[in-house]
Design a protein around this motif. Structure first.
Motif, mmCIF file in Angstrom:
data_model
loop_
_atom_site.group_PDB
_atom_site.id
_atom_site.type_symbol
_atom_site.label_atom_id
_atom_site.label_comp_id
_atom_site.label_asym_id
_atom_site.label_seq_id
_atom_site.Cartn_x
_atom_site.Cartn_y
_atom_site.Cartn_z
ATOM 1 N N LEU A 53 -39.116 35.378 -11.717
ATOM 2 C CA LEU A 53 -40.052 34.861 -12.733
ATOM 3 C C LEU A 53 -39.970 33.334 -12.812
ATOM 4 C CD1 LEU A 53 -42.144 35.856 -14.792
ATOM 5 C CD2 LEU A 53 -40.317 35.977 -16.490
ATOM 6 N N LEU A 54 -38.761 32.811 -12.708
ATOM 7 C CA LEU A 54 -38.616 31.348 -12.698
ATOM 8 C C LEU A 54 -39.256 30.755 -11.440
ATOM 9 C CD1 LEU A 54 -34.962 30.805 -13.981
ATOM 10 C CD2 LEU A 54 -37.089 30.316 -15.196
ATOM 11 N N LYS A 55 -39.047 31.462 -10.320
ATOM 12 C CA LYS A 55 -39.659 30.983 -9.077
ATOM 13 C C LYS A 55 -41.187 30.986 -9.209
ATOM 14 C CE LYS A 55 -39.259 31.798 -4.099
ATOM 15 N NZ LYS A 55 -38.732 32.700 -3.067
ATOM 16 N N ALA A 56 -41.697 32.039 -9.817
ATOM 17 C CA ALA A 56 -43.144 32.134 -10.030
ATOM 18 C C ALA A 56 -43.624 30.975 -10.904
ATOM 19 C CB ALA A 56 -43.487 33.465 -10.693
ATOM 20 N N ALA A 57 -42.844 30.660 -11.930
ATOM 21 C CA ALA A 57 -43.218 29.547 -12.816
ATOM 22 C C ALA A 57 -43.269 28.252 -12.025
ATOM 23 C CB ALA A 57 -42.216 29.436 -13.966
ATOM 24 N N SER A 58 -42.281 28.038 -11.165
ATOM 25 C CA SER A 58 -42.226 26.774 -10.418
ATOM 26 C C SER A 58 -43.432 26.653 -9.492
ATOM 27 C CB SER A 58 -40.920 26.649 -9.629
ATOM 28 O OG SER A 58 -40.937 27.513 -8.524
ATOM 29 N N LYS A 59 -43.926 27.774 -8.980
ATOM 30 C CA LYS A 59 -45.085 27.724 -8.091
ATOM 31 C C LYS A 59 -46.379 27.411 -8.843
ATOM 32 C CE LYS A 59 -43.364 30.912 -4.581
ATOM 33 N NZ LYS A 59 -43.837 31.739 -3.451
ATOM 34 N N LEU A 60 -46.382 27.684 -10.148
ATOM 35 C CA LEU A 60 -47.602 27.473 -10.926
ATOM 36 C C LEU A 60 -47.745 26.048 -11.452
ATOM 37 C CD1 LEU A 60 -47.490 30.693 -13.146
ATOM 38 C CD2 LEU A 60 -49.029 30.246 -11.230
ATOM 39 N N LEU A 61 -46.647 25.302 -11.441
ATOM 40 C CA LEU A 61 -46.653 24.017 -12.143
ATOM 41 C C LEU A 61 -47.280 22.900 -11.318
ATOM 42 C CD1 LEU A 61 -43.108 24.198 -13.732
ATOM 43 C CD2 LEU A 61 -45.321 24.623 -14.817
ATOM 44 N N PRO A 62 -47.890 21.945 -11.994
ATOM 45 C CA PRO A 62 -48.428 20.781 -11.295
ATOM 46 C C PRO A 62 -47.277 19.898 -10.809
ATOM 47 C CG PRO A 62 -48.626 20.496 -13.648
ATOM 48 C CD PRO A 62 -48.121 21.892 -13.443
ATOM 49 N N PRO A 63 -47.539 18.996 -9.853
ATOM 50 C CA PRO A 63 -46.480 18.171 -9.276
ATOM 51 C C PRO A 63 -45.739 17.316 -10.309
ATOM 52 C CG PRO A 63 -48.503 17.959 -8.013
ATOM 53 C CD PRO A 63 -48.848 18.753 -9.234
ATOM 54 N N SER A 64 -46.391 17.040 -11.435
ATOM 55 C CA SER A 64 -45.756 16.187 -12.438
ATOM 56 C C SER A 64 -44.676 16.914 -13.237
ATOM 57 C CB SER A 64 -46.818 15.658 -13.395
ATOM 58 O OG SER A 64 -47.550 16.755 -13.887
ATOM 59 N N ILE A 65 -44.555 18.204 -13.033
ATOM 60 C CA ILE A 65 -43.508 18.961 -13.732
ATOM 61 C C ILE A 65 -42.587 19.589 -12.692
ATOM 62 C CG2 ILE A 65 -42.994 20.794 -15.373
ATOM 63 C CD1 ILE A 65 -45.794 20.466 -16.506
#
Ligand code: FNR
Length: 232
Positions: A53-65
């Motif tokens: 789930l954390l990995k999924a979150a990281s894939k969704l985030l824009p480059p600024s986060i």
């Protein structure tokens, strides 16, 4: 309405569904500096859904986060005698990572209607020594995933109670409780479910907004619109 490609983010999206979330990407443009989030999963399991789930979150985030994921598997069992001598090296690393992050995102499994002991153990270490609580004032959000129907809501409640005691600044909404997670994330950490993506993004935007609320320039993000669907 712009598309993901037009927003300038070249990264491949995790699902075809997420191309319906252009606003989530546009937010990256309004940020003046990188926001660093430390992700912690409360599971040591290799194929943990909460790690995914954390990995999924990281894939969704824009480059600024930026979302860095810290594994708690090398943190020893808490012992106050050990603490009195000196903090174990891995605990020092964990404390430094928490303190350096702008915000925390904790993904917890549910064990017997609470959060796992390994997570409590890691939190207890990072709260010590007395007067050096690494969580103090830290913007924090909690998410959970479980194969069952309830998604870890009881674990979240207990974890939030502990995090409040440690003076974190908790993001209360939206609740990201991923039930039947095996149907919603694949083994590479791609989300297969629009609700999961939207609610997770909204929570992380609220988390980032909270960090900015307490920062100097106070710039805020535009959160993606939620659809009125209950389920995650
Ligand atoms: C569980 N599991 C579980 N699930 C749930 O929804 N409510 C619960 O109370 C429990 N209790 C529980 C106790 C123990 C000791 C284990 C090992 C498991 C199931 C749990 O949600 C499932 O194993 C998840 O896959 C664990 O999360 P990770 O490791 O996949 O992140």
């Amino acid at each position: 309405m712009s598309t993901i490609t037009e927003s300038g983010d070249p990264r491949p999206r995790s699902t075809g569904i997420s191309s319906e979330l252009p606003e989530a990407y546009a937010i990256g443009k309004s940020v003046s500096r990188q926001v660093r989030i430390l992700g912690v999963a409360g599971s040591l399991r290799r194929n943990s859904y909460n790690k995914l789930l954390l990995k999924a979150a990281s894939k969704l985030l824009p480059p600024s986060i930026e979302l860095e994921i810290f594994e708690i598997d090398k943190i020893p069992l808490y012992n106050q005698d050990v603490e009195a001598m000196s903090l174990p090296e891995e605990v020092k690393v964990f404390k430094r990572k928490i303190e350096a992050a702008d915000a925390l995102l904790i993904s917890t499994p549910e064990y017997n209607h609470s959060f796992p002991g390994v997570l409590k153990n890691a939190i207890d270490w990072a709260s010590r020594p007395y007067g050096h609580n690494s969580f103090d004032g830290k913007a924090t959000a909690v998410i959970s995933a479980a194969p069952g129907l309830f998604g870890g809501i009881a674990a979240q409640d207990h974890l939030k109670q502990v995090l409040l005691a440690l003076n974190t600044r908790l993001v209360p909404q939206p609740a990201v409780v991923v039930s039947l997670v095996q149907e919603k994330i694949d083994q590479d950490g791609n989300t297969l479910d629009l609700n999961t993506e939207q609610f997770m993004l909204q929570l992380i935007m609220n988390l980032v907004n909270l960090t900015r609320h307490f920062s100097q320039n106070g710039q805020t993000f535009v959160a993606p619109r939620l659809q009125p669907i209950i389920g995650v």
